[in-house]
Write an enzyme that holds these catalytic residues in place. Structure first.
Site, PDB file in Angstrom:
ATOM      1  N   ARG A  10      22.855 154.757  95.654  1.00 43.89           N
ATOM      2  CA  ARG A  10      22.230 155.165  94.401  1.00 43.89           C
ATOM      3  C   ARG A  10      20.804 154.640  94.291  1.00 43.89           C
ATOM      4  O   ARG A  10      20.498 153.534  94.738  1.00 43.89           O
ATOM      5  CB  ARG A  10      23.028 154.620  93.205  1.00 43.89           C
ATOM      6  CG  ARG A  10      22.481 155.017  91.840  1.00 43.89           C
ATOM      7  CD  ARG A  10      23.139 154.234  90.722  1.00 43.89           C
ATOM      8  NE  ARG A  10      22.822 152.815  90.784  1.00 43.89           N
ATOM      9  CZ  ARG A  10      21.660 152.287  90.373  1.00 43.89           C
ATOM     10  NH1 ARG A  10      20.707 153.070  89.879  1.00 43.89           N
ATOM     11  NH2 ARG A  10      21.439 150.985  90.469  1.00 43.89           N
ATOM     12  N   ALA A  11      19.933 155.463  93.698  1.00 43.79           N
ATOM     13  CA  ALA A  11      18.598 155.031  93.302  1.00 43.79           C
ATOM     14  C   ALA A  11      18.387 155.513  91.870  1.00 43.79           C
ATOM     15  O   ALA A  11      19.009 156.490  91.439  1.00 43.79           O
ATOM     16  CB  ALA A  11      17.529 155.604  94.222  1.00 43.79           C
ATOM     17  N   SER A  12      17.524 154.836  91.143  1.00 44.29           N
ATOM     18  CA  SER A  12      17.404 155.119  89.714  1.00 44.29           C
ATOM     19  C   SER A  12      16.661 156.408  89.386  1.00 44.29           C
ATOM     20  O   SER A  12      16.978 157.088  88.415  1.00 44.29           O
ATOM     21  CB  SER A  12      16.713 153.943  89.012  1.00 44.29           C
ATOM     22  OG  SER A  12      17.502 152.777  89.119  1.00 44.29           O
ATOM     23  N   THR A  13      15.650 156.767  90.183  1.00 37.78           N
ATOM     24  CA  THR A  13      14.842 157.944  89.868  1.00 37.78           C
ATOM     25  C   THR A  13      14.736 158.869  91.073  1.00 37.78           C
ATOM     26  O   THR A  13      14.997 158.467  92.208  1.00 37.78           O
ATOM     27  CB  THR A  13      13.413 157.541  89.437  1.00 37.78           C
ATOM     28  OG1 THR A  13      12.717 156.975  90.576  1.00 37.78           O
ATOM     29  CG2 THR A  13      13.452 156.501  88.324  1.00 37.78           C
ATOM     30  N   GLN A  16      12.608 157.818  94.057  1.00 43.68           N
ATOM     31  CA  GLN A  16      13.117 156.806  94.979  1.00 43.68           C
ATOM     32  C   GLN A  16      14.089 157.426  95.972  1.00 43.68           C
ATOM     33  O   GLN A  16      14.716 158.448  95.677  1.00 43.68           O
ATOM     34  CB  GLN A  16      13.824 155.688  94.187  1.00 43.68           C
ATOM     35  CG  GLN A  16      12.893 154.920  93.257  1.00 43.68           C
ATOM     36  CD  GLN A  16      13.650 153.949  92.368  1.00 43.68           C
ATOM     37  OE1 GLN A  16      14.682 154.287  91.800  1.00 43.68           O
ATOM     38  NE2 GLN A  16      13.132 152.736  92.245  1.00 43.68           N
TER      39      GLN A  16
END
Length: 218
Positions: A10-13, A16
């Site tokens: 997972r990445a936040s945005t 990324q």
């Protein structure tokens, strides 16, 4: 039925790279898993502070008792509030998933297929649960601290007349423009955003800012 290794990345945005940790996780698993082990990957760009994560929910739905949920770090799994983390953890436990994180050595015992149930193993299991809670709490605190510092920085910049707001990358702008074209063709905002790899919130901000510019610039 053999257990399946389910890797969550997972990445936040959308700016990324959510697959950044894939190599590290793969190298880690090589030390524990047989070459024939079934490994599935679930990748998404969404905040770890929300429960609304389609790929994580799909991972849980796909899982069977005894499967293993692997993350590079606990903060990839949760930056949730205590209430939401409790809800997610209960769902994971009810599914029968075992959590393994590279940054939590006591969790690695789960991947050691040769270990037997013993007093030492039972103690380590309890220690692992405690450390998991500590890391989950730390991940949330780090999230809240960064949000607070960001807000303080914005307020200071506003006071000095230097705040310009979050600047979109050219890639994001192009994705928003493509999403707008899809909306004109009849697609909903949610589907248009997903089709072009951006968050719905990002698209709504773009629409809002565009309308604002049309009003003030006309």
């Amino acid at each position: 039925m053999a257990s399946t290794i389910r890797v969550y990345l997972r990445a936040s945005t959308t700016e990324q790279d959510a697959t950044r940790g894939k190599t590290a996780v793969s190298e880690f698993l090589e030390g524990f898993c047989k070459p024939a082990s079934k490994v599935e990957h679930y990748v998404e760009n969404v905040s770890g502070a929300t429960l609304d994560r389609p790929e994580l929910n799909r991972l849980i739905a796909d899982s069977n008792k005894g499967d293993v949920l692997v993350v590079e770090q606990i903060d990839r799994l949760t930056r949730l509030s205590a209430h939401d983390w409790k809800a997610l953890k209960r769902t994971i436990e009810d599914t029968g998933l075992n959590i393994v994180s590279i940054d939590l050595p006591t969790s690695h015992l789960i991947l050691n297929q040769g270990h037997s149930i013993s007093l030492v193993g039972d103690i380590l299991s309890h220690v692992n649960t405690l450390l998991l809670e500590i890391l989950a709490t730390s991940a949330r605190k780090d999230y809240e601290d960064r949000r607070r510092r960001q807000a303080e920085g914005i307020e200071k910049a506003k006071a000095e007349g230097k705040f310009r707001g979050k600047q979109r990358s050219q890639k994001t702008i192009q994705a928003c423009q493509a999403a707008m074209a899809d909306i004109e063709k009849g697609l909903s905002k949610e589907k248009a955003a997903k089709a072009n790899g951006i968050g719905v919130a990002t698209l709504y901000r773009y629409i809002r800012d565009t309308k604002s510019c049309l009003i003030t610039c006309s």
